[in-house]
Design an enzyme around this catalytic site. Structure first.
Site, PDB file in Angstrom:
ATOM      1  N   ARG A 128       0.840  -1.194   0.000  1.00 51.21           N
ATOM      2  CA  ARG A 128       0.000   0.000   0.000  1.00 51.21           C
ATOM      3  C   ARG A 128       0.877   1.248   0.000  1.00 51.21           C
ATOM      4  O   ARG A 128       0.909   1.999   0.954  1.00 51.21           O
ATOM      5  CB  ARG A 128      -0.903  -0.028   1.218  1.00 51.21           C
ATOM      6  CG  ARG A 128      -2.321  -0.391   0.900  1.00 51.21           C
ATOM      7  CD  ARG A 128      -2.595  -1.848   0.949  1.00 51.21           C
ATOM      8  NE  ARG A 128      -3.861  -2.162   0.291  1.00 51.21           N
ATOM      9  CZ  ARG A 128      -5.027  -2.193   0.908  1.00 51.21           C
ATOM     10  NH1 ARG A 128      -5.108  -1.942   2.176  1.00 51.21           N
ATOM     11  NH2 ARG A 128      -6.119  -2.478   0.235  1.00 51.21           N
ATOM     12  N   GLN A 133      -0.480   2.310  -6.150  1.00 48.84           N
ATOM     13  CA  GLN A 133      -1.935   2.472  -6.090  1.00 48.84           C
ATOM     14  C   GLN A 133      -2.634   2.054  -7.385  1.00 48.84           C
ATOM     15  O   GLN A 133      -3.681   1.428  -7.342  1.00 48.84           O
ATOM     16  CB  GLN A 133      -2.297   3.922  -5.757  1.00 48.84           C
ATOM     17  CG  GLN A 133      -2.927   4.027  -4.396  1.00 48.84           C
ATOM     18  CD  GLN A 133      -3.009   5.448  -3.883  1.00 48.84           C
ATOM     19  OE1 GLN A 133      -2.334   6.350  -4.383  1.00 48.84           O
ATOM     20  NE2 GLN A 133      -3.831   5.648  -2.889  1.00 48.84           N
ATOM     21  N   ASP A 136      -3.259  -1.697  -7.566  1.00 46.52           N
ATOM     22  CA  ASP A 136      -3.899  -2.273  -6.383  1.00 46.52           C
ATOM     23  C   ASP A 136      -5.253  -2.914  -6.732  1.00 46.52           C
ATOM     24  O   ASP A 136      -6.315  -2.305  -6.623  1.00 46.52           O
ATOM     25  CB  ASP A 136      -4.055  -1.160  -5.333  1.00 46.52           C
ATOM     26  CG  ASP A 136      -4.541  -1.683  -4.001  1.00 46.52           C
ATOM     27  OD1 ASP A 136      -4.978  -2.842  -3.939  1.00 46.52           O
ATOM     28  OD2 ASP A 136      -4.497  -0.918  -3.026  1.00 46.52           O
ATOM     29  N   SER A 139      -7.933  -3.244  -3.763  1.00 48.80           N
ATOM     30  CA  SER A 139      -8.733  -2.044  -3.488  1.00 48.80           C
ATOM     31  C   SER A 139      -9.813  -1.869  -4.555  1.00 48.80           C
ATOM     32  O   SER A 139     -10.942  -1.488  -4.243  1.00 48.80           O
ATOM     33  CB  SER A 139      -7.850  -0.789  -3.464  1.00 48.80           C
ATOM     34  OG  SER A 139      -7.049  -0.808  -2.325  1.00 48.80           O
ATOM     35  N   TYR A 235      -2.965  -1.643   7.577  1.00 51.12           N
ATOM     36  CA  TYR A 235      -4.071  -2.553   7.918  1.00 51.12           C
ATOM     37  C   TYR A 235      -4.273  -2.561   9.433  1.00 51.12           C
ATOM     38  O   TYR A 235      -3.387  -2.177  10.193  1.00 51.12           O
ATOM     39  CB  TYR A 235      -3.745  -3.977   7.469  1.00 51.12           C
ATOM     40  CG  TYR A 235      -3.737  -4.180   5.974  1.00 51.12           C
ATOM     41  CD1 TYR A 235      -4.930  -4.295   5.269  1.00 51.12           C
ATOM     42  CD2 TYR A 235      -2.554  -4.269   5.274  1.00 51.12           C
ATOM     43  CE1 TYR A 235      -4.938  -4.495   3.896  1.00 51.12           C
ATOM     44  CE2 TYR A 235      -2.538  -4.473   3.897  1.00 51.12           C
ATOM     45  CZ  TYR A 235      -3.732  -4.584   3.223  1.00 51.12           C
ATOM     46  OH  TYR A 235      -3.731  -4.779   1.874  1.00 51.12           O
TER      47      TYR A 235
HETATM   48  P1  NAD Z   1      -9.142  -4.437   5.152  1.00 53.94           P
HETATM   49  O1  NAD Z   1     -10.028  -4.954   4.069  1.00 53.94           O
HETATM   50  O2  NAD Z   1      -7.994  -5.255   5.613  1.00 53.94           O
HETATM   51  O3  NAD Z   1     -10.070  -4.143   6.443  1.00 53.94           O
HETATM   52  C1  NAD Z   1     -11.266  -3.421   6.361  1.00 53.94           C
HETATM   53  C2  NAD Z   1     -11.368  -2.462   7.508  1.00 53.94           C
HETATM   54  O4  NAD Z   1     -11.748  -3.165   8.692  1.00 53.94           O
HETATM   55  C3  NAD Z   1     -10.092  -1.713   7.839  1.00 53.94           C
HETATM   56  O5  NAD Z   1     -10.336  -0.337   7.758  1.00 53.94           O
HETATM   57  C4  NAD Z   1      -9.776  -2.148   9.258  1.00 53.94           C
HETATM   58  O6  NAD Z   1      -9.179  -1.126  10.043  1.00 53.94           O
HETATM   59  C5  NAD Z   1     -11.166  -2.474   9.775  1.00 53.94           C
HETATM   60  N1  NAD Z   1     -11.209  -3.295  10.985  1.00 53.94           N
HETATM   61  C6  NAD Z   1     -10.439  -4.360  11.353  1.00 53.94           C
HETATM   62  N2  NAD Z   1     -10.824  -4.812  12.560  1.00 53.94           N
HETATM   63  C7  NAD Z   1     -11.869  -4.038  12.974  1.00 53.94           C
HETATM   64  C8  NAD Z   1     -12.696  -4.016  14.122  1.00 53.94           C
HETATM   65  N3  NAD Z   1     -12.528  -4.891  15.131  1.00 53.94           N
HETATM   66  N4  NAD Z   1     -13.667  -3.082  14.198  1.00 53.94           N
HETATM   67  C9  NAD Z   1     -13.856  -2.177  13.211  1.00 53.94           C
HETATM   68  N5  NAD Z   1     -13.109  -2.143  12.104  1.00 53.94           N
HETATM   69  C10 NAD Z   1     -12.111  -3.063  11.981  1.00 53.94           C
HETATM   70  O7  NAD Z   1      -8.592  -3.012   4.807  1.00 53.94           O
HETATM   71  P2  NAD Z   1      -8.569  -2.234   3.422  1.00 53.94           P
HETATM   72  O8  NAD Z   1      -9.934  -1.765   3.132  1.00 53.94           O
HETATM   73  O9  NAD Z   1      -7.946  -3.087   2.396  1.00 53.94           O
HETATM   74  O10 NAD Z   1      -7.639  -0.966   3.699  1.00 53.94           O
HETATM   75  C11 NAD Z   1      -6.963  -0.679   4.900  1.00 53.94           C
HETATM   76  C12 NAD Z   1      -6.345   0.725   4.802  1.00 53.94           C
HETATM   77  O11 NAD Z   1      -5.377   0.812   3.781  1.00 53.94           O
HETATM   78  C13 NAD Z   1      -7.353   1.805   4.506  1.00 53.94           C
HETATM   79  O12 NAD Z   1      -7.082   2.918   5.301  1.00 53.94           O
HETATM   80  C14 NAD Z   1      -7.109   2.176   3.092  1.00 53.94           C
HETATM   81  O13 NAD Z   1      -7.485   3.507   2.797  1.00 53.94           O
HETATM   82  C15 NAD Z   1      -5.621   2.000   3.024  1.00 53.94           C
HETATM   83  N6  NAD Z   1      -5.194   1.790   1.641  1.00 53.94           N
HETATM   84  C16 NAD Z   1      -4.084   2.441   1.178  1.00 53.94           C
HETATM   85  C17 NAD Z   1      -3.668   2.256  -0.134  1.00 53.94           C
HETATM   86  C18 NAD Z   1      -2.447   2.962  -0.681  1.00 53.94           C
HETATM   87  O14 NAD Z   1      -1.932   3.841  -0.039  1.00 53.94           O
HETATM   88  N7  NAD Z   1      -1.959   2.559  -1.839  1.00 53.94           N
HETATM   89  C19 NAD Z   1      -4.361   1.394  -0.961  1.00 53.94           C
HETATM   90  C20 NAD Z   1      -5.474   0.733  -0.463  1.00 53.94           C
HETATM   91  C21 NAD Z   1      -5.868   0.935   0.852  1.00 53.94           C
END
Ligand code: NAD
Length: 395
Positions: A128, A133, A136, A139, A235
């Site tokens: 990430r 991006q 990805d 995402s 994450y």
């Molecule tokens: P994910 O699918 O692994 O998890 C989904 C969400 O569930 C996450 O936000 C996580 O914090 C949340 N979660 C886990 N346990 C929880 C709990 N007990 N209660 C409530 N929520 C809980 O995560 P994702 O959607 O793939 O992305 C994670 C982060 O990475 C996000 O902030 C996203 O914006 C970021 N991201 C960055 C990039 C980049 O910079 N290239 C790309 C994609 C995502």
């Protein structure tokens, strides 16, 4: 270099790894596409459109694997846990294979890939970082799942989403709770807001609050969120059972007052935490809907069953599986763009260059030369035990 696109073989899968529109970009990198006949049909891309953009069509799946230097799939062995194994016999040494392989969920299938000698790159392990991006795929698919979860909930709910003031009286807006505001959760918030619902959201990572609010959602205050809840990859970190117990207690009232609950809370490589118990479901109003996007990973709701819709205490609980695949046109288009960007990154002077000093290669490369070369997966394999050390070679 020939890039092969076999038809997806997971039962009911309608996506395709490359769409005709990306072929000119690949051609500029020196790649010619060889597409299995009918590969794109169910996503809305007939063979003729591939041919128009310079691809060749192979009638035979084996021919695609035989001729291609690089094979791109959506669900490779591991991610395709039903029929993916059939492709192992078609893979050959040093051929490059790109796709979803669910390596954190089923590391033992990575060993089976390694045994073929194939060089496999897993798109779900894309780091990430800003420069990755555009590559990805995870995402991209999460975005579609978040959207579709809301559309599904809206169609199942015996209420409307928007507030209406009509001559026949006022209709109050639906109340939606999104648990886990990552990529899918944020898209669910945005979609539910567009339909006019009042949306609350919760995530353990405090950085998320601002993103929720910028989409018009209201952040639920539980007082549990902490900076330590986020790992270096962005994450969530796994918490202990006492934490999840506390979270369930604090979230109970919010769940009971919601018409729709969309859960997306997962921790990489772990079973999803149970955040909505059967008791909590029983306290929801009849007709309410829960869409559990974590169903495939064990489920955030005690009552959800992957791939099934159950009605309990008058509440419809959808164990959502592969929602991105139910929007195959755009899912294929978005997936194809990320894979094309990935290939563009890997190709130097018309050849694939896998430089292990490059973070993108290091993190995504699973197998090479007959061995599991990914440190994360190798560690995981050793932690589950019984893995002969010789099958694990560090990159
Ligand atoms: P994910 O699918 O692994 O998890 C989904 C969400 O569930 C996450 O936000 C996580 O914090 C949340 N979660 C886990 N346990 C929880 C709990 N007990 N209660 C409530 N929520 C809980 O995560 P994702 O959607 O793939 O992305 C994670 C982060 O990475 C996000 O902030 C996203 O914006 C970021 N991201 C960055 C990039 C980049 O910079 N290239 C790309 C994609 C995502």
């Amino acid at each position: 270099m020939i890039v092969g696109v076999p038809k997806e073989i997971y039962p009911g899968e309608r996506r395709v790894a490359l769409v005709p529109a990306v072929l000119p970009t690949l051609a500029r990198s020196g790649c010619e596409a060889l597409v299995e006949a009918g590969a794109g049909l169910e996503a809305g891309f007939p063979d003729a459109e591939y041919v128009e953009r310079g691809a060749r069509v192979a009638a035979d799946r084996a021919e695609v694997f035989r001729a291609a230097g690089v094979v791109v799939q959506v669900l490779g062995h591991g991610a395709n846990d039903r029929t993916g194994r059939a492709d192992l016999a078609l893979l050959r040494r040093d051929q490059v294979l790109i796709g979803f392989f669910r390596p954190l969920g089923s590391p033992e299938t990575v060993q089976e890939l390694a045994a073929t000698g194939v060089t496999a790159l897993a798109v779900e392990l894309m780091p990430r970082v800003a420069r990755a991006q555009v590559m990805d795929a995870l995402s991209a698919m999460s975005t579609l799942a978040g959207y579709k979860a809301v559309v599904l909930a809206a169609s199942l709910l015996p209420r409307m989403f928007p507030m209406l003031m009509t001559a026949a009286g006022t209709v109050t807006p639906a109340r939606v709770l999104v648990v886990g505001a990552g990529v899918a959760g944020l898209q669910a918030i945005a979609t539910a807001r567009r339909l006019g619902a009042v949306v609350w959201a919760y995530d353990v990572r405090p950085a998320v609050r601002e993103q929720v609010e910028s989409l018009g959602g209201r952040f639920v205050e539980l007082g549990l969120e902490t900076a330590a809840a986020e790992d270096v990859r962005g994450y969530a970190r796994a918490q202990d059972e006492a934490f999840y117990q506390r979270q369930r207690e604090l979230m109970g009232r919010q769940v009971a007052e919601s018409d729709v609950v969309i859960t997306t809370a997962v921790v990489p490589g772990r079973r999803a935490p149970v955040l909505v118990t059967a008791d909590m479901v029983a306290r929801m109003a009849p007709g309410s809907v829960i869409i559990d996007l974590a169903a495939e990973r064990g489920g955030n709701c005690d009552l959800s069953r992957p791939g099934e819709t159950v009605v309990a205490h008058g509440v419809t609980v959808v164990g959502a599986v592969n929602l991105a695949g139910t929007v195959p046109y755009h899912a294929s288009q978005m997936y194809a763009r990320t894979v094309t960007a990935f290939l563009g990154h890997l190709i130097r002077d018309g050849r694939l260059a896998l430089d292990s000093d490059d973070e993108i290669v290091r993190e995504t490369l699973l197998t090479r030369g007959g061995a599991v070369v990914n440190t994360r997966i190798a560690d995981l394999l050793q932690s589950v035990g019984g893995v002969p050390a010789t099958t694990i070679k560090r990159a």
